[in-house]
Design an enzyme around this catalytic site. Sequence first.
Site, mmCIF file in Angstrom:
data_model
loop_
_atom_site.group_PDB
_atom_site.id
_atom_site.type_symbol
_atom_site.label_atom_id
_atom_site.label_comp_id
_atom_site.label_asym_id
_atom_site.label_seq_id
_atom_site.Cartn_x
_atom_site.Cartn_y
_atom_site.Cartn_z
ATOM 1 N N GLU A 140 0.924 -1.240 0.024
ATOM 2 C CA GLU A 140 0.062 0.088 0.094
ATOM 3 C C GLU A 140 0.934 1.179 0.014
ATOM 4 O OE1 GLU A 140 -3.335 1.949 2.841
ATOM 5 O OE2 GLU A 140 -2.103 0.344 3.548
ATOM 6 N N LYS A 154 -9.161 2.283 -2.454
ATOM 7 C CA LYS A 154 -9.340 1.763 -0.944
ATOM 8 C C LYS A 154 -10.830 2.156 -0.578
ATOM 9 C CE LYS A 154 -7.031 1.332 3.479
ATOM 10 N NZ LYS A 154 -6.016 1.945 4.247
ATOM 11 N N TYR A 160 -9.620 4.878 13.295
ATOM 12 C CA TYR A 160 -9.343 4.291 14.789
ATOM 13 C C TYR A 160 -7.878 4.449 15.152
ATOM 14 C CZ TYR A 160 -8.861 -0.164 12.566
ATOM 15 O OH TYR A 160 -8.389 -1.198 11.653
ATOM 16 N N CYS A 211 -5.335 -3.055 2.191
ATOM 17 C CA CYS A 211 -5.494 -3.088 3.361
ATOM 18 C C CYS A 211 -6.923 -3.303 4.252
ATOM 19 C CB CYS A 211 -4.685 -1.724 4.151
ATOM 20 S SG CYS A 211 -3.880 -2.003 5.975
ATOM 21 N N LYS A 220 -0.244 -9.035 16.275
ATOM 22 C CA LYS A 220 -0.784 -8.785 15.170
ATOM 23 C C LYS A 220 -0.531 -9.825 13.908
ATOM 24 C CE LYS A 220 -3.109 -5.444 12.506
ATOM 25 N NZ LYS A 220 -2.419 -4.035 12.617
ATOM 26 N N SER A 252 17.743 1.630 31.273
ATOM 27 C CA SER A 252 18.834 2.208 30.470
ATOM 28 C C SER A 252 19.686 1.094 29.999
ATOM 29 C CB SER A 252 19.702 3.056 31.206
ATOM 30 O OG SER A 252 20.302 2.641 32.158
ATOM 31 N N ASN A 262 14.070 16.730 40.686
ATOM 32 C CA ASN A 262 13.803 17.142 39.128
ATOM 33 C C ASN A 262 14.823 17.844 38.760
ATOM 34 O OD1 ASN A 262 11.400 15.771 38.972
ATOM 35 N ND2 ASN A 262 10.088 17.390 39.391
#
Length: 555
Positions: free
Chosen positions: A41, A112, A118, A148, A191, A300, A376
Amino acid sequence: MKIALAQINPTIGAFSANLAKMIRMAEEARDRGCQLVVFPELAICGYPPRDLLERPEFVAANLEATEALVKATKGITLICGFVDLVREKGGKPLRNATLVAQDGKVLARAYKRLLPTYDVFDETRYFEPGKTATVTEIGGIPFGLSICEDIWNDADFFPSPLYDLDPVAELVATGAKIVVNISASPFYLGKGHLRERLLCHLSAKYQRPFLYCNQVGADDHLIFDGHSLVADKGKVLARAASFKEDLLIFDLAAEKGPMAPYFERDDEEALEALTLGIRDYFSKTGFSLAVVGLSGGIDSSVTAALAVRALGAEGVLGVLMPSPYTSRASMEDAQALATALGIQTKTIAITRIYQEYRVCLEGALGEPPGDITDQNIQARIRGNLLMALANQYRGLVLCTGNKAEFAVGYCTLYGDMCGALSVLADVPKLMVYKLGRLINAQHGKKIIPERVFIKAPSAELKPNQKDEDDLPAYILLDTLVKGYVEELKSPEDLLASGLPPESLEQTLKMIYRAEYKRWQAAPGLKITAKAFGYGRRYPIAHGFDPLKFRNRRVL
């Protein structure tokens, strides 16, 4: 017919480089006997171009590059994503498009149809949706063209489809014997497995092959894992590599193609994703040196190790900045890490700067600075030094804070939040430990010292400080953040799962109170379904108390 899925890593707006890469891969596919090559895409311009689409010159350059690709592709049919103009009146001026071309001629265009809005998506801001299903013959076979989101609305797979339209059903009804989906689908943990289940479901439901070609690489906070594949009759028949470019060649007649392995463990997948995210952020912005503050803690340490994986030891500068409250163990662990990684280090003690700062501030206040102010001060001194080193050596500072800290604001604006990229901003604290263990296991030695894993986390900004003096235990905090932020569970649902009421109240108040910090934070690499930043848009100034309204239900 042999088909190639060209899983490429484009750079947004780098039209000449993207074009050269696509021509090279198309020629390789042709030389390896393929009759069709498929690109992802918006491959011409890279995804997501965002407001670059509002620049006429950007759209024009995209069209010129598309035309050049069509003319340059000989002896093989091409399917490719690009930005097209809307030629009828009304609506948005652009469409998210794909074309089919052969020997210098465009045979078909498709647009598309489902435009997501979202999470990280905002496609209706730019694009007009396509109106019809497009099926075109290639080699005598009717191919259905989709882009997609068009495949993500099957009512039998998703309990609550987002759209009234099902483009896949229309393609099949129009006569498609093979469905092609070109995609730029952002990664999060799990995913890839979800995509495989969806494509296997669709291929079984419609009893025809689905060719899925996904973008790979990273663009700012988004990571694309690739994981292109071919599915038919409910099974994955071929799979491209994850997190790197690949040319997946599938023999349609023999139903055969390579099957790249896929990650079964979240920590292994996250490690590769974050490494790619760092590497592409630096290469696509033109930088080669990462500056990392080394505290001797797990965050770190993992950030530095990931930077070395992405950029090499020569591309990382570790900076040790001890204060009056820094323990000897932390200094030893930070130096041991740097030695094991083989990175250059600089040590800049901040005690003298910190003391002078306190003297000046006390003179202005008429009293010593308070506890939080005092802590801080130290964090901001360190942030200033890191940024100065990055300026001097033309590098970028990597932020090292994790998702739990980012959620509740356990970080200092213009201090440890300074930087160009927040590597662990979407990584839960316990996952950071898992990544550290995996890094050591992959090296076969203790890159990260064992003491880093077992000592209590501490910012070391005052005597005997521990993170969990101010926060819920990290195992609890990770659970609360995942439930409330990622899974959108209600307070009563979280309480019903056994979470302590006092920890819930404390955490939710801190999450909302820290929103102003996150608006000013460096982009964080997204690896979960809901990351802070672009995909989670909450106001800073509001009066909503989630606990006060926790018993309300949508009617």
